[in-house]
Enzyme design. Sequence first.
Site, PDB file in Angstrom:
ATOM      1  N   ALA A   4     -37.149  -3.725   3.267  1.00 22.63           N
ATOM      2  CA  ALA A   4     -37.496  -2.371   2.834  1.00 22.63           C
ATOM      3  C   ALA A   4     -36.978  -1.361   3.853  1.00 22.63           C
ATOM      4  O   ALA A   4     -36.683  -1.700   4.988  1.00 22.63           O
ATOM      5  CB  ALA A   4     -39.002  -2.256   2.697  1.00 22.63           C
TER       6      ALA A   4
ATOM      7  N   ARG B 153     -19.363   5.518   4.083  1.00 21.42           N
ATOM      8  CA  ARG B 153     -19.410   5.982   2.695  1.00 21.42           C
ATOM      9  C   ARG B 153     -20.834   5.864   2.153  1.00 21.42           C
ATOM     10  O   ARG B 153     -21.477   4.838   2.305  1.00 21.42           O
ATOM     11  CB  ARG B 153     -18.449   5.166   1.819  1.00 21.42           C
TER      12      ARG B 153
ATOM     13  N   LYS C  42     -21.938   3.089  -6.372  1.00 25.80           N
ATOM     14  CA  LYS C  42     -20.969   3.482  -7.416  1.00 25.80           C
ATOM     15  C   LYS C  42     -20.849   2.413  -8.498  1.00 25.80           C
ATOM     16  O   LYS C  42     -20.663   2.725  -9.681  1.00 25.80           O
ATOM     17  CB  LYS C  42     -19.606   3.845  -6.821  1.00 25.80           C
TER      18      LYS C  42
ATOM     19  N   ASP D   1       0.852  -1.185   0.000  1.00 30.34           N
ATOM     20  CA  ASP D   1       0.000   0.000   0.000  1.00 30.34           C
ATOM     21  C   ASP D   1       0.889   1.236   0.000  1.00 30.34           C
ATOM     22  O   ASP D   1       2.006   1.196   0.516  1.00 30.34           O
ATOM     23  CB  ASP D   1      -0.906   0.009   1.240  1.00 30.34           C
TER      24      ASP D   1
ATOM     25  N   LYS E 134     -19.520  -9.689 -11.794  1.00 33.56           N
ATOM     26  CA  LYS E 134     -19.489  -8.880 -10.566  1.00 33.56           C
ATOM     27  C   LYS E 134     -20.439  -7.688 -10.661  1.00 33.56           C
ATOM     28  O   LYS E 134     -21.210  -7.400  -9.731  1.00 33.56           O
ATOM     29  CB  LYS E 134     -18.058  -8.407 -10.288  1.00 33.56           C
TER      30      LYS E 134
ATOM     31  N   CYS F   7     -19.882   0.440  -2.389  1.00 33.82           N
ATOM     32  CA  CYS F   7     -19.905  -0.457  -3.557  1.00 33.82           C
ATOM     33  C   CYS F   7     -21.167  -0.337  -4.396  1.00 33.82           C
ATOM     34  O   CYS F   7     -21.108   0.106  -5.541  1.00 33.82           O
ATOM     35  CB  CYS F   7     -19.717  -1.896  -3.097  1.00 33.82           C
TER      36      CYS F   7
ATOM     37  N   THR G 127     -11.990   1.453  -7.032  1.00 32.35           N
ATOM     38  CA  THR G 127     -12.402   2.007  -8.325  1.00 32.35           C
ATOM     39  C   THR G 127     -13.571   2.957  -8.064  1.00 32.35           C
ATOM     40  O   THR G 127     -14.724   2.634  -8.357  1.00 32.35           O
ATOM     41  CB  THR G 127     -12.827   0.886  -9.296  1.00 32.35           C
TER      42      THR G 127
ATOM     43  N   ASN H 133     -23.981  -7.037  -8.187  1.00 33.88           N
ATOM     44  CA  ASN H 133     -24.326  -5.848  -7.408  1.00 33.88           C
ATOM     45  C   ASN H 133     -25.570  -5.150  -7.957  1.00 33.88           C
ATOM     46  O   ASN H 133     -26.390  -4.632  -7.203  1.00 33.88           O
ATOM     47  CB  ASN H 133     -23.132  -4.879  -7.353  1.00 33.88           C
TER      48      ASN H 133
ATOM     49  N   PHE I 133     -16.624 -10.994  -4.010  1.00 34.47           N
ATOM     50  CA  PHE I 133     -18.031 -10.781  -3.654  1.00 34.47           C
ATOM     51  C   PHE I 133     -18.206 -10.533  -2.158  1.00 34.47           C
ATOM     52  O   PHE I 133     -19.317 -10.621  -1.644  1.00 34.47           O
ATOM     53  CB  PHE I 133     -18.871 -11.991  -4.073  1.00 34.47           C
TER      54      PHE I 133
END
Length: 438
Positions: free
Chosen positions: A257, A335, A268, A32, A209, A265, A88, A213, A154
């Site tokens: 609900a 986020r 976006k 990193d 993928k 994730c 990403t 989502n 996943f």
Amino acid sequence: MTLRVSVIGTNYLGATHAAGMAEFGHQVIGVDIDPDRVKTLNSGRSHIFEVGLEPLLEKNTSSGRLSFTTDYSQIADWADVHFLALGTPSGPGGGADLGQLHAAIDTLAPMLTKPTLVVGKSTVPVGTAPALQERIRRLAPAGDGVEVAWNPEFLREAFAVEDTLRPDRLVFGVQSEAALELLQRIYAIPLSENTPVITCDLATAELIKAAANAFLATKISFINAMARMCQAAGGDVTLLADAIGFDKRIGREFLNAGLGFGGGCLPKDIRALAVRADELGVSVLSGLIGSVEAINDGQRRDVAELAVEQAGGDVRGKRIAVLGAAFKPGTDDTRNSPALTVADHLHAQGAEVRIYDPQARLPPREGFTQVASVDQAVHGADVVLHLTEWPEFRYLNPTHLAGLVRTKIIIDGRLKLHAATWEQAGWKVVQIGRASTL
Ligand code: UGA
């Protein structure tokens, strides 16, 4: 059996993947650019709150199987396989910003002098993998000896360790037998436990993928649209979800609900899929995703409007208690948190917002006071909002809280509170998707 594995990027995905690979018996180095994060991880501690991650890091760093570095030269020709686990995020216009992937490749590739396999785990627009392969081959002394495969991840936050060690399926997007064999050796343990595998081309792997989502988001928006029908017509969306969920073709999961989906994730990734669909002229897909997003945004707006209505039509100077800040329970991640969007709406309209979350720590924000307990949050409140369904909120004592608030009104944005118990303690309970309580 033991392979040398590098994992580039050590946020939620990369840190968990690196620890999981070490747990599978491989020799792992995580990379990193953030030296503080590397230092924390090297000491066996986690920079994020994720159940079970720290024990795994501790165990594998102290056994010497797992370490972290900022120095790409330590991994370049050392690793049998390099995993790309970089973010990403949304770029301008909503398409995926591949900047982190490009930067990592531009650093790594010039150091690759031996043939190797680079495996993408990040969620990317279809067509990214071959473009990255071209970029690497252009920059690497090993040239065409470097191959790219795609093995999408996943894992769910809050279940990341479990999902990594015991995935419900593996997807191997490969271009050669050699790449497939290497992936089979890496995942020898879950494969020996009969984990289903889909072996496919790169484009299918990338799309699987994105589709997963998008389908999850669609399920949530569908049930939220039905919640509106229930509100309009006098039904109960939870019972409806239970009933349709018994049909095995539908399934009960992701039919809760409420405030809708958030996080780093789903929002976006579906936007990036819609942008890519438009680029490829597949407007039926981008149109569908647009509707899913519109329903999701509407849920946040509706809950904020409900709060204003319950506060007498004007929240200026009113005190609003918000229970929950994380985008879902079990994580400290805020986020794209639906709870915070609602809080923002109310603050913008002049409310005094007090937030409590068991894990999420908010940076200082204008207009919000983050407090250390539910009692402090609800003290003197005109309206209480239950926006992230932490299990502990289900067991709150409504009689005790009734003595702290100014007005006994609670809006259950996640449909998880036992309304009758609260009502018995004198509360007005407003649950979206249940007309009877409105
Ligand atoms: C999601 C996917 O579930 C993972 O499979 C995927 O790997 C990951 O994104 C990713 O792409 O990295 P995650 O972001 O951790 O995982 O969150 P989810 O558990 O999917 O929840 C997303 C949002 O949907 C949350 O805000 C949650 O509160 C909401 N949700 C979920 C609902 O509103 N209703 C439901 O029934 C389920």
